[in-house]
Design a protein around this motif. Structure first.
Motif, PDB file in Angstrom:
ATOM      1  N   GLY A   1     -17.001 -43.598  -1.977  1.00 24.60           N
ATOM      2  CA  GLY A   1     -18.023 -43.522  -0.971  1.00 24.60           C
ATOM      3  C   GLY A   1     -19.366 -43.953  -1.479  1.00 24.60           C
ATOM      4  N   LEU A   2     -19.910 -42.964  -2.404  1.00 25.49           N
ATOM      5  CA  LEU A   2     -21.204 -43.199  -2.743  1.00 25.49           C
ATOM      6  C   LEU A   2     -21.594 -44.635  -3.489  1.00 25.49           C
ATOM      7  CD1 LEU A   2     -21.684 -39.740  -4.610  1.00 25.49           C
ATOM      8  CD2 LEU A   2     -22.576 -40.369  -2.327  1.00 25.49           C
ATOM      9  N   THR A   3     -20.764 -45.452  -3.805  1.00 23.85           N
ATOM     10  CA  THR A   3     -21.004 -46.634  -4.160  1.00 23.85           C
ATOM     11  C   THR A   3     -20.514 -47.901  -3.454  1.00 23.85           C
ATOM     12  OG1 THR A   3     -18.639 -46.507  -5.556  1.00 23.85           O
ATOM     13  CG2 THR A   3     -20.662 -45.783  -6.843  1.00 23.85           C
ATOM     14  N   SER A   4     -19.868 -47.341  -2.295  1.00 23.24           N
ATOM     15  CA  SER A   4     -19.520 -48.428  -1.048  1.00 23.24           C
ATOM     16  C   SER A   4     -20.678 -49.122  -0.380  1.00 23.24           C
ATOM     17  CB  SER A   4     -18.872 -47.646  -0.081  1.00 23.24           C
ATOM     18  OG  SER A   4     -18.665 -48.446   1.137  1.00 23.24           O
ATOM     19  N   SER A   5     -20.592 -50.362  -0.089  1.00 25.62           N
ATOM     20  CA  SER A   5     -21.549 -51.123   0.429  1.00 25.62           C
ATOM     21  C   SER A   5     -21.471 -50.944   2.105  1.00 25.62           C
ATOM     22  CB  SER A   5     -21.587 -52.882   0.054  1.00 25.62           C
ATOM     23  OG  SER A   5     -19.986 -53.090   0.681  1.00 25.62           O
ATOM     24  N   VAL A   6     -20.769 -49.781   2.558  1.00 26.82           N
ATOM     25  CA  VAL A   6     -20.775 -49.632   3.824  1.00 26.82           C
ATOM     26  C   VAL A   6     -21.588 -48.441   4.361  1.00 26.82           C
ATOM     27  CG1 VAL A   6     -19.285 -48.969   5.541  1.00 26.82           C
ATOM     28  CG2 VAL A   6     -18.442 -50.532   4.188  1.00 26.82           C
ATOM     29  N   TYR A   7     -22.760 -48.728   5.486  1.00 22.83           N
ATOM     30  CA  TYR A   7     -23.396 -47.615   5.859  1.00 22.83           C
ATOM     31  C   TYR A   7     -22.726 -47.097   7.015  1.00 22.83           C
ATOM     32  CZ  TYR A   7     -27.439 -45.349   7.982  1.00 22.83           C
ATOM     33  OH  TYR A   7     -28.310 -44.178   8.844  1.00 22.83           O
ATOM     34  N   GLU A   8     -22.344 -45.868   6.860  1.00 24.89           N
ATOM     35  CA  GLU A   8     -21.827 -45.020   8.049  1.00 24.89           C
ATOM     36  C   GLU A   8     -22.542 -43.567   8.328  1.00 24.89           C
ATOM     37  OE1 GLU A   8     -17.328 -43.671   9.307  1.00 24.89           O
ATOM     38  OE2 GLU A   8     -17.493 -44.937   7.477  1.00 24.89           O
ATOM     39  N   PRO A   9     -23.407 -43.806   9.042  1.00 26.76           N
ATOM     40  CA  PRO A   9     -23.913 -42.465   9.350  1.00 26.76           C
ATOM     41  C   PRO A   9     -23.197 -41.572  10.317  1.00 26.76           C
ATOM     42  CG  PRO A   9     -24.902 -44.027  10.737  1.00 26.76           C
ATOM     43  CD  PRO A   9     -24.136 -44.942   9.821  1.00 26.76           C
ATOM     44  N   GLY A  10     -23.743 -40.113  10.425  1.00 29.08           N
ATOM     45  CA  GLY A  10     -22.879 -39.457  11.254  1.00 29.08           C
ATOM     46  C   GLY A  10     -22.144 -38.228  10.255  1.00 29.08           C
ATOM     47  N   LEU A  11     -22.051 -37.152  10.586  1.00 29.32           N
ATOM     48  CA  LEU A  11     -21.398 -36.017   9.727  1.00 29.32           C
ATOM     49  C   LEU A  11     -19.896 -35.955  10.452  1.00 29.32           C
ATOM     50  CD1 LEU A  11     -24.087 -33.360   9.894  1.00 29.32           C
ATOM     51  CD2 LEU A  11     -23.684 -34.758   8.010  1.00 29.32           C
ATOM     52  N   ARG A  12     -19.338 -36.232   9.186  1.00 27.35           N
ATOM     53  CA  ARG A  12     -17.698 -36.198   9.155  1.00 27.35           C
ATOM     54  C   ARG A  12     -16.961 -35.842   8.127  1.00 27.35           C
ATOM     55  NH1 ARG A  12     -19.276 -40.398  12.398  1.00 27.35           N
ATOM     56  NH2 ARG A  12     -19.046 -41.840  10.762  1.00 27.35           N
ATOM     57  N   ASP A  13     -15.870 -35.673   8.145  1.00 31.08           N
ATOM     58  CA  ASP A  13     -15.050 -35.339   6.783  1.00 31.08           C
ATOM     59  C   ASP A  13     -15.223 -36.517   5.645  1.00 31.08           C
ATOM     60  OD1 ASP A  13     -13.266 -34.892   4.772  1.00 31.08           O
ATOM     61  OD2 ASP A  13     -11.639 -34.357   6.142  1.00 31.08           O
ATOM     62  N   PRO A  14     -15.850 -36.214   4.660  1.00 32.02           N
ATOM     63  CA  PRO A  14     -16.084 -37.441   3.970  1.00 32.02           C
ATOM     64  C   PRO A  14     -14.766 -38.195   3.363  1.00 32.02           C
ATOM     65  CG  PRO A  14     -17.317 -35.443   2.993  1.00 32.02           C
ATOM     66  CD  PRO A  14     -16.364 -34.935   3.981  1.00 32.02           C
ATOM     67  N   ALA A  15     -13.954 -37.611   3.577  1.00 32.48           N
ATOM     68  CA  ALA A  15     -12.600 -38.588   2.906  1.00 32.48           C
ATOM     69  C   ALA A  15     -12.393 -39.526   4.132  1.00 32.48           C
ATOM     70  CB  ALA A  15     -11.541 -37.380   2.862  1.00 32.48           C
ATOM     71  N   LEU A  16     -12.764 -39.188   5.262  1.00 32.67           N
ATOM     72  CA  LEU A  16     -12.517 -40.222   6.411  1.00 32.67           C
ATOM     73  C   LEU A  16     -13.469 -41.240   6.733  1.00 32.67           C
ATOM     74  CD1 LEU A  16     -11.020 -37.763   8.949  1.00 32.67           C
ATOM     75  CD2 LEU A  16      -9.796 -39.074   7.382  1.00 32.67           C
ATOM     76  N   LYS A  17     -14.760 -41.228   5.613  1.00 31.93           N
ATOM     77  CA  LYS A  17     -15.836 -42.031   5.953  1.00 31.93           C
ATOM     78  C   LYS A  17     -15.521 -43.316   4.992  1.00 31.93           C
ATOM     79  CE  LYS A  17     -19.939 -40.827   7.141  1.00 31.93           C
ATOM     80  NZ  LYS A  17     -21.183 -40.112   6.865  1.00 31.93           N
TER      81      LYS A  17
ATOM     82  N   PRO B   1     -21.232 -30.380   0.064  1.00 32.96           N
ATOM     83  CA  PRO B   1     -21.140 -31.395   1.288  1.00 32.96           C
ATOM     84  C   PRO B   1     -21.416 -30.563   2.658  1.00 32.96           C
ATOM     85  CG  PRO B   1     -18.856 -30.309   0.771  1.00 32.96           C
ATOM     86  CD  PRO B   1     -19.903 -29.719  -0.242  1.00 32.96           C
ATOM     87  N   ARG B   2     -21.901 -31.555   3.420  1.00 30.71           N
ATOM     88  CA  ARG B   2     -22.274 -31.164   4.781  1.00 30.71           C
ATOM     89  C   ARG B   2     -20.932 -30.779   5.392  1.00 30.71           C
ATOM     90  NH1 ARG B   2     -26.961 -31.758   7.696  1.00 30.71           N
ATOM     91  NH2 ARG B   2     -25.648 -30.314   8.832  1.00 30.71           N
ATOM     92  N   VAL B   3     -19.918 -31.424   5.355  1.00 33.80           N
ATOM     93  CA  VAL B   3     -18.728 -31.215   6.159  1.00 33.80           C
ATOM     94  C   VAL B   3     -17.656 -30.952   4.967  1.00 33.80           C
ATOM     95  CG1 VAL B   3     -16.794 -32.170   7.676  1.00 33.80           C
ATOM     96  CG2 VAL B   3     -19.552 -32.757   7.918  1.00 33.80           C
TER      97      VAL B   3
END
Length: 536
Positions: A156-172, A239-241
């Motif tokens: 997720g940290l190296t992905s080229s997708v910007y996805e704001p908002g607090l959610r379960d990191p596994a789902l982002k 993690p925030r979530v």
């Protein structure tokens, strides 16, 4: 007779241009240290910088700063920060271009240099959003001290997708990271931290304490330092979530009201039995974050160079379109002196910045350990002086907010403070010299590449060798300064046009320079330096 409201003798807005393509020092460095394709790829960012709609994003992100919402209407703690849409546009471009963690998993040529060059170009629009981008970049190598956490979060940290908002990191699809190291009683002295961590039965830890500066609190993950009884300062991932979707305890107390960097939320955070996971060994928190610190310091160099470049470009553009006393300002000899002097400073910073980034690609850890610290000290210290001089080139026009120059000026001191202010950094230069003598050897080897090319540089390097041998805490700032100047001079003598290298050595190394910008020796080809910096 023109009407009184007709606008005459004013520069047009600087728009619709490729900020990367016109930056000759940057182009030369990237082509030399990487290849033509890497340099050409920067135009995707450079053209965006010249887009007036994109420029407005930077204006709006600062005009409408983030807003903290600690509680909802019913009194429930929610710890949210709302950002203007312009912030999200800026972040989306930065992530899509891979200016965050992407280089750590890239198999392309010189990914860290390409990332540094792109970060430098894109930061010229708006610097505040670069904070979470930089922290995400820096955290990846530190996180690898825990294989399980790296496997879980690195994609997720190296992905080229910007996805704001607090959610379960596994789902982002994409994640961003921040850090919380300093506390109010210690600041840079993180060993004075009072935040404590206690092991839980499930292998996680419970953390309690207060962090004084935690930037970009809406990131998904944070690395923090906390004391472990019997071990000392240790590093934790918070993690925030939490996995499964439950909010972690991450109580935002307030946002800092800062001099500049207004678009970026910097917060105070309280942890109360907050869940975290140990990164690295207990008691070795400082050692765990060493590479992370080096990467954020590199980004301080990049950011300060970008700030200086943005100011220089505006100054040159204004001078080419504003007339006084029968000629444009850029044709006036004294203005040429000032612009050329500022351009020298920016080119030297660019040369050092790109060399430091290339060292990451090459795995030159010994060189980076000392050179990044010295570069961070000097380039960041120079930024307020350079931006102030460029602002003055616009006269009163530069002092009004609409010019953008006041925003650059307020931003200019930041990187000299972040990741250690001048005293901390210069003392760290001495610490590296004492504890890691191989770093001195690596930098000395780099400087030796330019030996014999310029007598003034040779004399400076001789003095530097003596200073290194006799260095004490009292002389730490001079040592850091002279190291950075030596590296800049060596790079320019080897790779810049002779008229640039000669001017730099005459002024910065040989003392043929006054106490203000615009006091170059008569032999300097000011017009050529300006044209190289910003082709007309």
């Amino acid at each position: 007779m023109p009407a009184t409201h007709d606008v005459l003798n004013q520069a047009e807005p600087l728009v619709e241009y490729d900020a990367a393509a016109i930056d000759t020092p940057l182009q030369d460095a990237v082509r030399r240290l990487a290849d033509d394709a890497t340099a050409d790829s920067l135009s995707s960012i450079g053209r965006r910088l010249g887009d007036p709609h994109v420029q407005q994003w930077g204006i709006d992100a600062n005009a409408y700063p983030p807003v903290l919402r600690t509680h909802d209407r019913y009194g429930n703690r929610i710890n949210e920060v709302d950002f203007h849409p312009a912030w999200h546009h800026l972040m989306d471009v930065a992530v899509t271009e891979g200016l965050h963690g992407a280089p750590w998993v890239s198999d392309g040529p010189a990914p860290h240099l390409r990332r540094a060059a792109g970060f430098y170009v894109w930061s010229q629009n708006e610097a505040g959003h670069g904070c979470p981008i930089s922290m995400t970049y820096a955290i990846v190598p530190a996180l690898r001290a825990n294989d399980e956490l790296a496997r879980q979060y690195e994609p997720g940290l190296t992905s080229s997708v910007y996805e704001p908002g607090l959610r379960d990191p596994a789902l982002k699809q994409g994640l961003l990271a921040g850090m919380g190291m300093t506390e109010k009683q210690g600041g840079s002295d993180v060993r004075a931290n009072t935040t404590r961590a206690v092991a839980a039965e499930d292998g996680s830890w419970r953390i309690t304490g207060h962090k004084w500066f935690t930037s970009a609190p809406m990131c998904d993950l944070f690395l923090i330092l906390a004391q472990v009884d019997g071990a000392g300062v240790s590093c934790f991932l918070v993690p925030r979530v939490l996995p499964g979707g439950e909010r972690n305890v991450f109580n935002l107390q307030r946002l800092k009201d800062k001099l500049g960097n207004k678009s970026n939320a910097s917060s105070e955070v309280e942890f109360d039995q907050t869940v975290g996971w140990l990164v690295g060994d207990a008691g070795r928190g400082v050692q765990t974050i060493i590479e992370m610190v080096s990467m954020t310091r590199l980004d301080c160099v990049i950011g300060s160079t970008a700030c200086q470049r943005a100011a220089l470009v505006q100054a040159v553009h204004h001078a080419r379109h504003r007339k006084a006393f029968g000629a444009t300002l850029s044709q006036q000899p004294l203005m040429q002196e000032v612009l050329a002097d500022v351009a020298l400073e920016v080119e030297a910073a660019t040369a050092l910045m790109t060399r430091l980034a290339a060292a990451v690609d090459r795995g030159e850890h010994e060189f980076s350990r000392l050179a990044v610290a010295a570069g961070k000290f000097w380039v960041c210290k120079r930024a307020p002086h350079v931006v102030a001089e460029a602002l003055e080139c616009l006269g009163g026009n530069g002092y009004v907010e609409e010019s953008g120059m006041p925003r650059l000026f307020r931003e200019s001191p930041l990187n000299s403070i972040w990741e250690g202010s001048g005293n901390v950094i210069s003392l760290d230069v001495l610490r590296a010299m004492g504890r890691e003598p191989e770093s001195v050897s690596a930098v000395t080897k780099e400087l030796a590449l330019a030996a014999g090319a310029d007598r003034r540089l040779d004399a400076h390097l001789e003095r530097l060798q003596l200073s290194l041998q006799e260095a004490t805490p009292r002389t730490a700032r001079r040592v850091a300064q002279d190291l950075a100047l030596g590296l800049q001079g060596a790079l320019l003598v080897q790779h810049a046009p002779a008229y640039v290298a000669d001017a730099f050595c005459a002024t910065r190394l040989d003392g043929d320079w006054g106490h203000v910008f615009g006091t170059l020796p008569a032999s300097v080809d000011a017009a050529a330096i300006i044209e190289r910096a910003f082709p007309s």
